[in-house]
Design a protein around this motif. Structure first.
Motif, short mmCIF file in Angstrom:
data_model
loop_
_atom_site.label_atom_id
_atom_site.label_comp_id
_atom_site.label_asym_id
_atom_site.label_seq_id
_atom_site.Cartn_x
_atom_site.Cartn_y
_atom_site.Cartn_z
N ARG B 145 9.73 9.92 10.57
CA ARG B 145 9.77 10.00 9.12
C ARG B 145 8.35 10.13 8.54
N SER B 146 7.38 9.51 9.20
CA SER B 146 6.04 9.47 8.63
C SER B 146 5.26 10.76 8.84
N ILE B 147 5.69 11.55 9.81
CA ILE B 147 4.96 12.80 10.09
C ILE B 147 4.88 13.69 8.84
N PRO B 148 6.01 14.05 8.22
CA PRO B 148 5.89 14.89 7.02
C PRO B 148 5.18 14.19 5.87
N VAL B 149 5.34 12.87 5.76
CA VAL B 149 4.68 12.15 4.66
C VAL B 149 3.17 12.23 4.81
N VAL B 150 2.68 11.95 6.02
CA VAL B 150 1.23 11.98 6.22
C VAL B 150 0.71 13.42 6.13
N ALA B 151 1.54 14.38 6.59
CA ALA B 151 1.15 15.79 6.45
C ALA B 151 0.98 16.14 4.97
N ALA B 152 1.88 15.64 4.13
CA ALA B 152 1.79 15.91 2.69
C ALA B 152 0.54 15.24 2.11
N LEU B 153 0.24 14.03 2.58
CA LEU B 153 -0.98 13.35 2.12
C LEU B 153 -2.20 14.19 2.49
N ALA B 154 -2.19 14.73 3.70
CA ALA B 154 -3.33 15.54 4.15
C ALA B 154 -3.50 16.77 3.27
N THR B 155 -2.37 17.38 2.90
CA THR B 155 -2.44 18.55 2.01
C THR B 155 -3.04 18.16 0.67
N GLN B 156 -2.58 17.04 0.12
CA GLN B 156 -3.12 16.56 -1.16
C GLN B 156 -4.63 16.37 -1.08
N VAL B 157 -5.06 15.68 -0.02
CA VAL B 157 -6.49 15.40 0.13
C VAL B 157 -7.27 16.70 0.24
N GLN B 158 -6.69 17.62 1.02
CA GLN B 158 -7.32 18.92 1.22
C GLN B 158 -7.51 19.64 -0.12
N GLN B 159 -6.47 19.58 -0.95
CA GLN B 159 -6.55 20.25 -2.26
C GLN B 159 -7.55 19.57 -3.17
N ALA B 160 -7.55 18.23 -3.14
CA ALA B 160 -8.50 17.49 -3.98
C ALA B 160 -9.93 17.85 -3.58
N ARG B 161 -10.12 17.98 -2.26
CA ARG B 161 -11.45 18.28 -1.74
C ARG B 161 -11.88 19.66 -2.21
N LYS B 162 -10.95 20.61 -2.18
CA LYS B 162 -11.22 21.96 -2.65
C LYS B 162 -11.58 21.94 -4.13
N ALA B 163 -10.75 21.20 -4.90
CA ALA B 163 -10.95 21.17 -6.36
C ALA B 163 -12.33 20.66 -6.71
N ARG B 164 -12.86 19.79 -5.86
CA ARG B 164 -14.18 19.23 -6.17
C ARG B 164 -15.28 19.98 -5.43
N GLY B 165 -14.92 21.07 -4.80
CA GLY B 165 -15.92 21.91 -4.15
C GLY B 165 -16.56 21.27 -2.93
#
Ligand SMILES: Nc1ncnc2c1ncn2[C@@H]1O[C@H](COP(=O)(O)OP(=O)(O)OP(=O)(O)O)[C@@H](O)[C@H]1O
Ligand SMILES: [Mg+2]
Lengths: 252, 200
Positions: B145-165
């Motif tokens: 169950r946690s695999i997709p949840v953590v994958a989604a967290l990783a995507t969020q972090v990745q996007q936040a990182r992009k947004a802040r350059g």
């Protein structure tokens, strides 16, 4: 929004297997007695005294005021550092499991609350200790999913549901055990307006007693009672009209 | 991901008992790596294809799940090719692919609950030495169950990182992801407690 709280509607099916067949017919009483709670040095609840027995109770307050801590007292997730909490006469300190069987809890983030990989499995997980046969469990799960409009998703992985559907699943998994009380800690905060309305309407229709923590004041406008928390204290406790006015004044 | 991805259906593969599927899977794997010949690899590959069509899962569904393996299969083929010759290299890598393909077919056609039940049944004999089968199954289910949840967290972090350059900063990825994962674990623990997991 309809005021379901005052209707005195007959309580729903209460067929909890083998447990206190003659339980309370009306709402039960949750008594918070002289409770002070600290995390380390920090006092997060200060001398709280509440007797909750209405069918629809709202809890509002600013961020960090102690609402979630208050809500978690009611099912023994938080045991107070001072004072005690009695649910239907049971002390949460000594009767945690029995209290949790009566008090269902819905969290803000359904992703943390859905613990099984697929939709039906998560609902079935709630029934694992009921002694029901596989067939009976499957039947109850199917009925519950049907009731909350998730029947078509029974075998889907939980992560493919939308945010609103996830919260519905979280609700389903709690309600399938037929608790007497449902405590919800900001169940709509992560949802859009449409899903918020859907969850609100669903809560409205429940035969269960509901304690709802929220920042969405409209959701509790039709409730029986609203408690306003500020910096760990109860600063207003009245019918929604009065309590919400006090809260609005407080936050300016 | 191999787990957490049941494809609903009513085929023979779906309806076969879990223990039988696992047993056959084991037997086939042993066969594959015992003989390690071009013939067994071809038979195995044929079996995977037949399984895909019989179960209605589709070759594509299995194929996409095998694709991440290319990352190490390609270098492995090259290395093996140099060491033991091209034929044996292809046979070895083919065996690996077929084995994972077969395993994927089993997981795609088996409800996680049934797999977990099989695990519970298999670990039951270990109860006397202190293993709690229910607990083992719960941990496995939570992992799936946690695999997709953590994958989604990783995507969020990745996007936040992009947004802040800060796209290239590994720290700007690892630290927030760790923080979010720990917070998620906290909430998960709380939810399990609320649902009576430790209440006996
Ligand atoms: N597990 C914990 N450990 C330490 N401090 C905590 C813990 N949980 C809450 N707190 C602190 O207790 C205070 C009250 O928190 P609580 O979560 O009850 O507030 P809240 O009213 O629910 O806020 P929000 O509206 O933001 O959800 C906050 O200052 C918070 O930082
Ligand atoms: Mg809160």
């Amino acid at each position: 929004m309809s005021v379901v709280g005052t209707g005195g509607r007959p309580r729903g099916v209460r067929s909890r297997a083998g447990e206190q067949a003659g339980g309370p017919a009306g709402p039960l009483t949750m008594a918070i007695e002289s409770v002070t709670h600290r995390y380390g040095e920090r006092v997060v609840l200060q001398s709280v005294d509440l007797e909750l027995s209405e069918r629809r109770i709202g809890v509002v307050g600013a961020n960090g005021s102690g609402k979630s801590t208050l809500a978690r007292l009611l099912n023994g997730l938080v045991v107070p550092t001072e004072g005690r909490v009695l649910v239907d006469g049971l002390d949460t300190r000594t009767h945690g499991p029995a209290v949790r069987r009566r008090v269902g809890f819905v969290f803000t983030d359904p992703d943390a609350q859905i613990v099984m990989p697929t939709v039906a499995e998560d609902v079935a997980f709630s029934l694992r200790r009921t002694g029901l046969s596989r067939a009976e469990t499957a039947e109850r799960v199917a009925a519950a999913l049907d009731r909350f409009g998730l029947a078509g998703h029974a075998d889907h992985p939980a992560h493919l549901l939308s945010g609103g559907q996830k919260q519905l699943l979280a609700l389903t998994s709690v309600l399938v055990t037929e608790p007497d009380v449902l405590v919800c800690d900001e169940p709509t905060t992560l949802l859009d307006a449409r899903n918020t309305r859907q969850v609100a309407a669903l809560l409205d229709d429940l035969p269960q007693q509901v304690v709802l923590v929220t920042h969405d004041l409209d959701l509790v406008a039709g409730f029986d009672r609203v408690v306003v928390v500020d910096e760990g204290r109860v600063v207003a406790d009245a019918a929604p009209g009065v309590a919400l006015a006090a809260y609005r004044e407080l936050v300016g | 991901m191999i787990l957490g991805s049941y494809v609903p259906g009513t085929s023979v593969l779906h309806r076969a008992p879990v223990w039988l599927k696992l047993l056959v899977l084991c037997a086939l794997m042993v066969g594959l790596f015992w003989f390690r010949s071009p013939v067994t690899v071809l038979c195995g590959a044929a079996l995977v294809l037949v399984g895909c069509s019989v179960s209605g899962v589709g070759v594509l569904e299995v194929g996409t799940r095998l694709r991440p393996m290319l990352w190490f299969l390609v270098p492995l083929t090259v290395l093996q090719g140099v060491w033991v010759g091209p034929v044996r290299a292809v046979v070895l890598v083919g065996s690996l692919l077929v084995a994972v393909g077969l395993a994927t077919l089993v997981t795609l056609t088996t409800r996680e609950q049934d797999l977990l039940d099989a695990v519970v049944a298999a670990t039951r004999p270990l109860r006397p030495i202190g293993v709690d089968p229910e607990r083992v199954a719960l941990v496995l289910a939570l992992t799936v169950r946690s695999i997709p949840v953590v994958a989604a967290l990783a995507t969020q972090v990745q996007q936040a990182r992009k947004a802040r350059g800060a796209e290239r900063s590994a720290r700007a990825f690892a630290v927030p992801l760790l923080v979010r994962t720990v917070r998620h674990a906290d909430r998960l623990g709380e939810a399990l407690q609320a649902r009576g997991v430790d209440d006996g």
